[in-house]
Design an enzyme around this catalytic site. Structure first.
Site, PDB file in Angstrom:
ATOM      1  N   GLY A  89      88.815 -20.745  53.620  1.00  0.00           N
ATOM      2  CA  GLY A  89      88.039 -19.915  54.735  1.00  0.00           C
ATOM      3  C   GLY A  89      87.303 -18.817  53.970  1.00  0.00           C
ATOM      4  O   GLY A  89      86.834 -19.076  52.661  1.00  0.00           O
ATOM      5  N   VAL A 127      89.124 -12.898  55.195  1.00  0.00           N
ATOM      6  CA  VAL A 127      90.572 -13.347  55.678  1.00  0.00           C
ATOM      7  C   VAL A 127      91.246 -13.687  54.368  1.00  0.00           C
ATOM      8  O   VAL A 127      92.462 -13.456  54.408  1.00  0.00           O
ATOM      9  CB  VAL A 127      90.542 -14.500  56.598  1.00  0.00           C
ATOM     10  CG1 VAL A 127      91.637 -14.945  56.954  1.00  0.00           C
ATOM     11  CG2 VAL A 127      89.482 -14.323  57.725  1.00  0.00           C
ATOM     12  N   GLU A 147      90.932 -20.973  48.846  1.00  0.00           N
ATOM     13  CA  GLU A 147      89.667 -21.509  48.583  1.00  0.00           C
ATOM     14  C   GLU A 147      88.420 -21.126  49.511  1.00  0.00           C
ATOM     15  O   GLU A 147      88.606 -20.903  50.604  1.00  0.00           O
ATOM     16  CB  GLU A 147      89.754 -23.032  48.879  1.00  0.00           C
ATOM     17  CG  GLU A 147      90.820 -23.822  48.151  1.00  0.00           C
ATOM     18  CD  GLU A 147      90.190 -24.253  47.055  1.00  0.00           C
ATOM     19  OE1 GLU A 147      88.878 -25.025  47.003  1.00  0.00           O
ATOM     20  OE2 GLU A 147      90.989 -24.429  45.810  1.00  0.00           O
ATOM     21  N   CYS A 201      80.942 -25.406  51.938  1.00  0.00           N
ATOM     22  CA  CYS A 201      81.117 -24.062  51.199  1.00  0.00           C
ATOM     23  C   CYS A 201      80.563 -24.275  49.561  1.00  0.00           C
ATOM     24  O   CYS A 201      80.266 -23.326  48.838  1.00  0.00           O
ATOM     25  CB  CYS A 201      82.827 -24.019  50.873  1.00  0.00           C
ATOM     26  SG  CYS A 201      83.491 -25.459  50.325  1.00  0.00           S
TER      27      CYS A 201
END
Lengths: 435, 453
Positions: B188, B192, B210, B244
């Site tokens: 994420g 966070v 990750e 990502c």
């Protein structure tokens, strides 16, 4: 103005300049570190003696510089925080790993082992490139301030309590960490073994460095029958190693500080003293001691002992021993003694710990081919040998493609017509890769 | 005790029962997972279509197939990886057994994300199962159809107590993070990620994070621009930019900027037609909030392609920006949308400097015919991974670890790395009680004169 801020900025600039990248630079630093140890052998021995009564600082470490398709790159600025029990080894062995991986390093020695701290602060910098390396001194407050800064890796050896503080500080910057912590290392002694041999081995590793070793056997688990046989054997081993008056033996060290001494002196009141039990505050001396009839709830069975005291807890067999061990936090090391290989492998299979040694104390530490680290509350990450190099490197996955063969890529592009789907299914079934 | 605590407690009891230890338990669970994917493919595709406008193709070939490959690879290799690994001995330990013994960690928490909600939740799970752990899955609530489907379908195929699925938003996730786990695997955002690591620190729980960042894409003057732009367009606009490891922005010399724009446009037309909104293969933005966010990045920029969007369908046209000012918002955050800024730099050195001033990204791309350019770019930068002359594909090679560095993450997985990530590799030395006289030399008292060895 924050003096540490300047130091860190200087180191980062040096790192960004690419200075630590060439293998020749790193090899030169490591060689110089070797000279530091050779040139100052007496000074270091004296410092270690003053700090803890250690006679010999032993360390042998291997480094490898690898080149791979997984590209191993330095991380940048590494912080190494060392404890007081093996103040030289636990600072320099990680340092070797960090340097060989091409990082710039900040060292924070323990303020408790003052003599070693002094040598590291005053003498070591003469041997290492000052633009890539710094020593920062101080106690808990200064360390807290240091941890507010951003590092690319933090390597910490110490207690679980402080390990949590270090990891929480690291989380603010998303800094990866290796935490080498501790716990109570159980030592299961089966009925089927020679009590004198076991006693020799357990006593040697328990009282080494006056018990101030993270991987020392912390307590023994055995049957009441085995305990009967072990007690005289332990007494015999202690006398053999340290003579009739251990306080005058040159082979037994002292407790690092008043605070630790008082803590240990308190533990002498747990259970019943079977061997030793003497202490001398003026000398920070605690006799090699064995305690029996200890209860799980007593302090000696609640905290990592980290001193020359060995409690024995009775269990009625392997199952009870395994249950006892598994009810507690995962330790850094676990020991099992038995003539039966089956018993040894059963203990291994049914428990967890950083490392395991069958039929001896922490001999496993002498193999650099074995990673050294904890699990659960005893730590995370590992080092020694190649594992050090890997710990302080970023393993960057690299794939170099050529611009040609674009036709092969055609299948991956939209639009995804039915025809293409069919072609792709076919090509996949032929074990060709899509990409 | 809350429901979440109960679920975690049950998973821990299930792990403690010891039934995950034999491979004869783990392998059938992996096979069940594979069966689940094959038998329920239509349901998974349906969920991905509802959440992200994926179709059969993109759902299967951009997400599901990798998980199937991972399962197959894991099943094949597990006996080898789970076996004790002998290590080199020293002269004094020649007669002993010395090896690394792989063990499960215990109860692992896997927090999935919404952009590849199937792959990024299940692929890590494969490694965690193979390593012998209990796994608590927390799918992302943003991809609500997938979250709901996983909660229904996983218990139908797998050991219910060992592999529970917990759904919920921020309050449930916060509560979940108070529990103690033996490893937390999070995919994420950087923001966070810090929260997860801070929560993990309270229990000394190791983490794999990750995360993300702005993955730069340097296009050299000396390269085949047609091929380069085609590959870049594919990787950037797949899943409407919500990847990502998508090339986040392009760095190039001003003299080739226009050509790049033209060739990107050409590829976009080839992929999605004149109006991407009508293409079956073009995705949608996950939520209204993200839609607003990405549209906001376009404001004030020089748009040479696209630039429009439709809030009702959460569609944003493939968009290209030129002459982008590095100080503007589009260059301050990970775009995670179909907006491709081009920033001009006058040399490779300037590109390297530009990249070095920013946080380490998850991926880095460089297009050039010149090996020296590629080598220099790699040598003087850092990133989770690199692909030269293409984008994204380094993460599909299962012998390469997939993970970030710095703000883009810590730890990695895929293939054997997954197995290692979710295992404790325990150092073992097994000696015998014989030959005690060999130990004489090590015991005190030490001789008067110390001998060298």
């Amino acid at each position: 103005m924050d003096p540490v801020e300047d130091t860190l900025r200087r180191l980062r600039e040096a790192f960004n300049s690419g200075r630590t990248r060439p293998a020749e630079f790193r090899a030169a630093q490591l060689k110089s570190l070797g000279h530091f140890l050779q040139d100052n052998k007496q000074l270091l021995q004296d410092a270690l003696a003053q700090d803890g009564g250690l006679r010999v600082g032993e360390g042998r470490w291997a480094t490898q510089l690898d080149a791979a398709f997984i590209r191993k790159e330095p991380l940048g600025l590494v912080l190494i925080i060392a404890p007081w029990n093996y103040p030289l080894n636990l600072m320099l062995v990680p340092l070797v790993g960090a340097l060989s991986a091409g990082n710039c390093v900040v060292l924070k020695p323990s303020e408790i082992s003052k003599s070693t701290e002094k040598v590291l602060a005053e003498v070591l910098p003469r041997y290492l490139d000052p633009s890539c390396f710094a020593v920062v001194l101080g106690g808990p407050q200064e360390t807290g301030q240091l941890l507010e800064h951003k590092f690319d890796y933090i390597f910490f050896t110490g207690s679980p309590r402080v390990g949590k503080i270090v990891m929480a500080a690291a989380a603010k910057h998303l800094t990866p960490v290796t935490l080498e912590l501790g716990g109570k290392n159980p030592c299961y002694v089966d009925d089927d073994c020679d009590p004198q041999i076991v006693a020799n081995r357990v006593a040697f590793f328990r009282y080494f460095n006056t018990g101030q070793t993270c991987v020392a056997p912390d307590y023994v688990l055995c049957s009441p029958e085995m305990q009967e046989r072990l007690l005289p054997a332990l007494q015999s081993a202690i006398t053999r190693f340290f003579g009739d008056d251990p306080q005058s033996s040159p082979n037994l060290g002292r407790i690092i500080s008043q605070k630790q001494f008082q803590r240990l002196q308190g533990l002498l009141g747990c259970g019943r003293v079977a061997v030793g039990g003497q202490s001398d505050e003026s000398d920070r001396y605690i006799a090699p001691t064995v305690l029996v009839d200890v209860r799980e709830t007593e302090p000696v069975m609640q905290e990592e002992i980290f001193g020359p005291i060995l409690p024995i807890v009775n269990v009625r067999g392997l199952d009870e021993a395994v249950d006892f061990i598994n009810r507690r936090e995962k330790p850094l090391a676990l020991y099992a003694f038995s003539n039966s290989n089956q018993v040894v492998t059963q203990v291994l299979a049914r428990t967890s710990s950083g490392a395991f040694c069958g039929n001896d104390g922490f001999m496993h530490m002498t193999l650099t081919s074995l990673p050294f680290g904890g699990v659960g509350a005893s730590g995370m990450g590992r080092y020694h040998g190649k594992f050090s190099f890997d710990t302080f490197s970023h393993h960057r996955a690299c794939l170099l493609r050529c611009a040609g063969m674009e036709k092969v890529n055609d299948l991956r592009y939209p639009p995804y017509t039915d025809m293409k789907v069919q072609l792709l299914s076919w090509s996949l079934s032929q074990s060709c890769s899509l990409l | 005790m809350s429901k979440i605590s109960e679920v975690v407690k049950r998973a821990r009891a299930a792990f403690k029962s010891g039934r995950t230890r034999p491979l004869q338990y783990r392998l059938p669970q992996l096979e069940a997972l594979r069966r689940m994917i094959q038998e329920r493919e239509a349901d998974f595709v349906g969920a991905l279509a509802a959440d992200l406008h994926k179709n059969e193709w993109t759902a299967y070939y951009e997400e599901m197939v990798y998980v199937l490959e991972e399962i197959d690879y894991m099943i094949q290799k597990l006996p080898e990886w789970a076996a004790d690994e002998p290590v080199e001995k020293t002269p004094r330990t020649q007669h002993d057994e010395s090896y690394i013994h792989s063990e499960p960690l215990g109860v692992v928490l896997i927090m999935g994300t919404w952009n590849y909600p199937f792959n990024l939740t299940i692929q890590p799970m494969v490694g965690a199962i193979a390593a012998g752990n209990a796994v608590v899955l927390k799918p992302s609530e943003l991809s609500e159809n997938m979250a709901s489907l996983l909660a229904t379908v996983i218990p139908q195929y797998m050991d219910k107590d060992m592999y529970p699925v917990i759904n919920g938003g921020v309050p449930e996730t916060t509560e979940l993070l108070k529990e103690r786990f033996d490893h937390i695997f999070y995919t994420g955002s950087t923001g966070v990620g810090k929260i997860v690591m801070t929560a993990a620190a309270k229990h000394l729980t190791p983490v794999t994070l990750e995360l993300g960042g702005k993955s730069p894409c340097y296009v050299d003057k000396d390269c085949d621009l047609d091929v380069a732009c085609r590959r870049i367009a594919w990787g950037k606009f797949m899943n409407s930019g919500q990847t990502c490891v998508a090339p986040d922005y392009i760095l190039c010399d001003p003299s080739i900027q226009n050509q790049i724009v033209e060739k990107l446009k050409k590829s976009l037309k080839e992929f999605y037609g004149d109006d991407a909104k009508k293409s079956r293969d073009y995705g949608r933005i996950i939520s209204p909030r993200h839609f607003q966010r990405v549209m906001g990045l376009i404001e004030g920029q020089k748009v040479v392609h696209g630039g429009t969007g439709d809030a009702a369908s959460r569609y944003i046209a493939p968009t290209i920006l030129v002459d982008v000012d590095p100080q503007t918002q589009v260059m301050q955050e990970e775009i995670f949308g179909p907006v491709l800024p081009i920033v001009c730099v006058r040399s490779l050195d300037e590109a390297i400097q530009f990249i070095g001033q920013r946080e380490k990204p998850l991926a880095l791309y460089v297009f050039s015919n010149n090996d020296k350019v590629i080598k220099k770019m790699i040598a003087e930068t850092s990133s989770g991974g690199v692909t030269a002359n293409d984008v994204i594909v380094h993460i599909t090679v299962h012998s390469l670890p997939f993970g970030g560095v710095g703000h883009s993450g810590m730890g990695s997985y895929h293939g054997k790395k997954s197995f290692e990530t979710f295992s404790h590799r325990r150092s073992c030395l097994v000696r015998s009680l014989q030959n005690e006289d060999l130990n004489k030399a090590r015991y005190p008292p030490s001789p008067a004169k110390m001998t060298r060895h």
